[in-house]
Design an enzyme around this catalytic site. Structure first.
Site, PDB file in Angstrom:
ATOM      1  N   GLN A  51       0.813  -1.220   0.000  1.00 52.52           N
ATOM      2  CA  GLN A  51       0.000   0.000   0.000  1.00 52.52           C
ATOM      3  C   GLN A  51       0.853   1.279   0.000  1.00 52.52           C
ATOM      4  O   GLN A  51       0.333   2.364  -0.242  1.00 52.52           O
ATOM      5  CB  GLN A  51      -0.953   0.025   1.198  1.00 52.52           C
ATOM      6  CG  GLN A  51      -2.040  -1.043   1.115  1.00 52.52           C
ATOM      7  CD  GLN A  51      -2.938  -1.014   2.336  1.00 52.52           C
ATOM      8  OE1 GLN A  51      -2.629  -1.595   3.364  1.00 52.52           O
ATOM      9  NE2 GLN A  51      -4.048  -0.313   2.236  1.00 52.52           N
ATOM     10  N   HIS A 135      -7.289  -9.326   6.418  1.00 54.48           N
ATOM     11  CA  HIS A 135      -7.393  -8.229   5.445  1.00 54.48           C
ATOM     12  C   HIS A 135      -6.003  -7.865   4.904  1.00 54.48           C
ATOM     13  O   HIS A 135      -5.806  -7.733   3.696  1.00 54.48           O
ATOM     14  CB  HIS A 135      -8.056  -7.025   6.138  1.00 54.48           C
ATOM     15  CG  HIS A 135      -8.145  -5.774   5.318  1.00 54.48           C
ATOM     16  ND1 HIS A 135      -9.333  -5.135   5.062  1.00 54.48           N
ATOM     17  CD2 HIS A 135      -7.186  -5.030   4.694  1.00 54.48           C
ATOM     18  CE1 HIS A 135      -9.105  -4.064   4.316  1.00 54.48           C
ATOM     19  NE2 HIS A 135      -7.809  -3.970   4.092  1.00 54.48           N
TER      20      HIS A 135
HETATM   21 ZN   LIG Z   1      -6.688  -2.551   3.020  1.00 52.92          ZN
END
Ligand SMILES: [Zn+2]
Length: 169
Positions: A51, A135
Protein backbone atom coordinates in the site's frame (compact mmCIF):
# COMPACT_ATOMS: atom_id res chain seq x y z
CA UNK A 1 10.29 8.27 10.99
CA UNK A 2 8.49 9.55 7.92
CA UNK A 3 4.94 9.46 6.65
CA UNK A 4 4.64 7.67 3.32
CA UNK A 5 2.10 8.23 0.52
CA UNK A 6 -0.59 5.51 0.37
CA UNK A 7 -1.50 4.25 -3.08
CA UNK A 8 -5.19 3.90 -3.87
CA UNK A 9 -7.54 2.19 -6.28
CA UNK A 10 -7.25 1.80 -9.30
CA UNK A 11 -3.40 1.70 -9.01
CA UNK A 12 -2.42 -1.69 -10.59
CA UNK A 13 0.34 -2.04 -7.96
CA UNK A 14 -2.37 -3.10 -5.47
CA UNK A 15 -2.88 -6.31 -7.49
CA UNK A 16 0.80 -7.36 -7.30
CA UNK A 17 1.93 -10.43 -5.39
CA UNK A 18 4.33 -9.40 -2.60
CA UNK A 19 7.64 -11.27 -2.22
CA UNK A 20 8.82 -12.82 1.07
CA UNK A 21 11.44 -11.02 3.14
CA UNK A 22 14.68 -13.04 3.36
CA UNK A 23 16.17 -11.30 6.37
CA UNK A 24 15.08 -8.33 8.44
CA UNK A 25 17.66 -5.58 7.97
CA UNK A 26 17.85 -1.91 9.04
CA UNK A 27 16.17 -0.75 5.83
CA UNK A 28 13.15 -3.03 6.36
CA UNK A 29 12.92 -2.02 10.03
CA UNK A 30 12.87 1.64 8.97
CA UNK A 31 10.16 0.84 6.40
CA UNK A 32 8.08 -0.88 9.12
CA UNK A 33 8.46 2.15 11.42
CA UNK A 34 7.48 4.54 8.62
CA UNK A 35 4.48 2.35 7.82
CA UNK A 36 3.37 2.48 11.48
CA UNK A 37 3.60 6.27 11.45
CA UNK A 38 1.65 6.37 8.17
CA UNK A 39 -1.01 4.02 9.58
CA UNK A 40 -1.47 6.01 12.82
CA UNK A 41 -1.71 9.29 10.88
CA UNK A 42 -4.30 7.96 8.39
CA UNK A 43 -5.75 6.75 10.84
CA UNK A 44 -6.08 3.01 10.28
CA UNK A 45 -5.64 -0.28 12.15
CA UNK A 46 -3.49 -2.02 9.54
CA UNK A 47 -1.25 -1.34 6.56
CA UNK A 48 0.56 -3.63 4.10
CA UNK A 49 3.88 -2.65 2.46
CA UNK A 50 2.30 -2.90 -1.00
CA UNK A 51 0.00 0.00 0.00
CA UNK A 52 3.05 2.26 0.16
CA UNK A 53 4.36 0.80 -3.11
CA UNK A 54 6.73 -1.85 -1.70
CA UNK A 55 5.84 -5.40 -2.85
CA UNK A 56 7.32 -7.24 0.17
CA UNK A 57 5.52 -9.47 2.68
CA UNK A 58 5.34 -6.99 5.56
CA UNK A 59 2.29 -5.70 7.44
CA UNK A 60 1.87 -3.45 10.45
CA UNK A 61 -1.18 -3.44 12.72
CA UNK A 62 -2.56 -1.84 15.87
CA UNK A 63 -6.12 -2.50 16.96
CA UNK A 64 -5.61 -1.26 20.55
CA UNK A 65 -6.86 1.95 22.20
CA UNK A 66 -5.18 5.19 21.15
CA UNK A 67 -3.95 5.73 24.74
CA UNK A 68 -2.26 2.33 24.86
CA UNK A 69 -0.74 1.65 21.45
CA UNK A 70 0.21 -1.97 20.71
CA UNK A 71 2.09 -1.81 17.41
CA UNK A 72 2.60 -5.13 15.63
CA UNK A 73 5.18 -5.64 12.89
CA UNK A 74 4.75 -8.88 10.94
CA UNK A 75 7.23 -10.06 8.32
CA UNK A 76 6.19 -13.04 6.16
CA UNK A 77 2.89 -13.56 8.06
CA UNK A 78 1.43 -16.98 7.40
CA UNK A 79 -1.87 -18.30 8.68
CA UNK A 80 -1.49 -21.75 10.25
CA UNK A 81 -5.08 -22.41 11.33
CA UNK A 82 -8.42 -20.65 10.88
CA UNK A 83 -11.50 -21.22 13.06
CA UNK A 84 -14.70 -22.55 11.53
CA UNK A 85 -16.58 -19.98 13.58
CA UNK A 86 -16.92 -16.69 11.67
CA UNK A 87 -17.20 -12.99 12.42
CA UNK A 88 -18.72 -10.20 10.31
CA UNK A 89 -17.04 -6.81 10.23
CA UNK A 90 -17.77 -3.63 8.29
CA UNK A 91 -14.33 -3.28 6.68
CA UNK A 92 -12.70 -0.24 5.18
CA UNK A 93 -9.32 0.08 3.44
CA UNK A 94 -6.84 2.95 3.35
CA UNK A 95 -6.36 2.24 -0.37
CA UNK A 96 -10.12 2.51 -1.05
CA UNK A 97 -11.15 5.76 0.71
CA UNK A 98 -14.78 6.30 1.75
CA UNK A 99 -15.83 2.75 0.98
CA UNK A 100 -16.94 0.04 3.40
CA UNK A 101 -18.25 -3.49 2.97
CA UNK A 102 -19.45 -6.13 5.44
CA UNK A 103 -17.20 -9.19 5.18
CA UNK A 104 -17.57 -12.55 6.94
CA UNK A 105 -14.24 -14.17 7.80
CA UNK A 106 -13.00 -16.82 10.27
CA UNK A 107 -13.29 -15.38 13.80
CA UNK A 108 -9.93 -16.55 15.12
CA UNK A 109 -6.63 -17.80 13.78
CA UNK A 110 -3.10 -18.92 14.54
CA UNK A 111 -0.35 -17.04 12.74
CA UNK A 112 3.33 -17.63 12.08
CA UNK A 113 5.53 -14.58 11.36
CA UNK A 114 8.93 -13.01 11.84
CA UNK A 115 9.02 -10.04 14.24
CA UNK A 116 10.79 -6.65 13.97
CA UNK A 117 13.97 -8.20 15.44
CA UNK A 118 13.97 -11.01 12.90
CA UNK A 119 12.76 -13.62 15.42
CA UNK A 120 10.25 -16.25 14.18
CA UNK A 121 7.09 -16.26 16.30
CA UNK A 122 3.61 -17.71 16.52
CA UNK A 123 0.50 -15.98 17.85
CA UNK A 124 -3.24 -16.48 18.29
CA UNK A 125 -5.64 -13.73 17.34
CA UNK A 126 -9.37 -13.17 17.50
CA UNK A 127 -11.88 -10.32 17.18
CA UNK A 128 -10.84 -7.23 15.21
CA UNK A 129 -7.18 -8.32 15.18
CA UNK A 130 -8.05 -11.62 13.43
CA UNK A 131 -10.12 -9.69 10.86
CA UNK A 132 -7.37 -7.11 10.29
CA UNK A 133 -4.65 -9.77 9.90
CA UNK A 134 -6.67 -11.55 7.20
CA UNK A 135 -7.39 -8.23 5.44
CA UNK A 136 -3.67 -7.32 5.39
CA UNK A 137 -2.51 -10.77 4.26
CA UNK A 138 -5.03 -10.47 1.40
CA UNK A 139 -3.12 -7.31 0.32
CA UNK A 140 0.13 -9.33 0.12
CA UNK A 141 -1.64 -11.63 -2.35
CA UNK A 142 -3.09 -8.75 -4.40
CA UNK A 143 -6.58 -9.27 -3.01
CA UNK A 144 -8.82 -6.35 -1.99
CA UNK A 145 -12.09 -6.05 -0.06
CA UNK A 146 -13.94 -5.21 -3.32
CA UNK A 147 -13.21 -8.83 -4.36
CA UNK A 148 -15.83 -9.90 -1.81
CA UNK A 149 -18.50 -8.05 -3.83
CA UNK A 150 -20.41 -9.43 -6.81
CA UNK A 151 -18.61 -8.71 -10.13
CA UNK A 152 -21.25 -6.12 -11.01
CA UNK A 153 -20.88 -4.17 -7.75
CA UNK A 154 -17.09 -4.46 -7.93
CA UNK A 155 -17.06 -2.94 -11.43
CA UNK A 156 -19.19 -0.06 -10.17
CA UNK A 157 -16.73 0.75 -7.38
CA UNK A 158 -13.67 0.46 -9.69
CA UNK A 159 -15.36 2.72 -12.27
CA UNK A 160 -16.07 5.32 -9.60
CA UNK A 161 -12.40 5.36 -8.52
CA UNK A 162 -11.16 5.51 -12.13
CA UNK A 163 -13.41 8.52 -12.70
CA UNK A 164 -12.10 10.22 -9.55
CA UNK A 165 -8.49 9.51 -10.58
CA UNK A 166 -9.15 11.15 -13.97
CA UNK A 167 -10.81 14.14 -12.34
CA UNK A 168 -7.86 14.83 -10.02
CA UNK A 169 -5.04 14.45 -12.55
ZN1 LIG B 1 -6.69 -2.55 3.02
Amino acid sequence: MAKLPIITLPDPMLRKLSKPVESVDEELRRLADDMLETMYAAPGVGLAAIQVGVPRRLVVLDVADEEKPQPLVLFNPEIVTLSSQTRVHDEGCLSIPDFRVEIERPASLTLRYVDRDGVPREMDADGLLATAIQHEINHLDGKLIIDFLSPLKRDMVVRKFKKQARATT
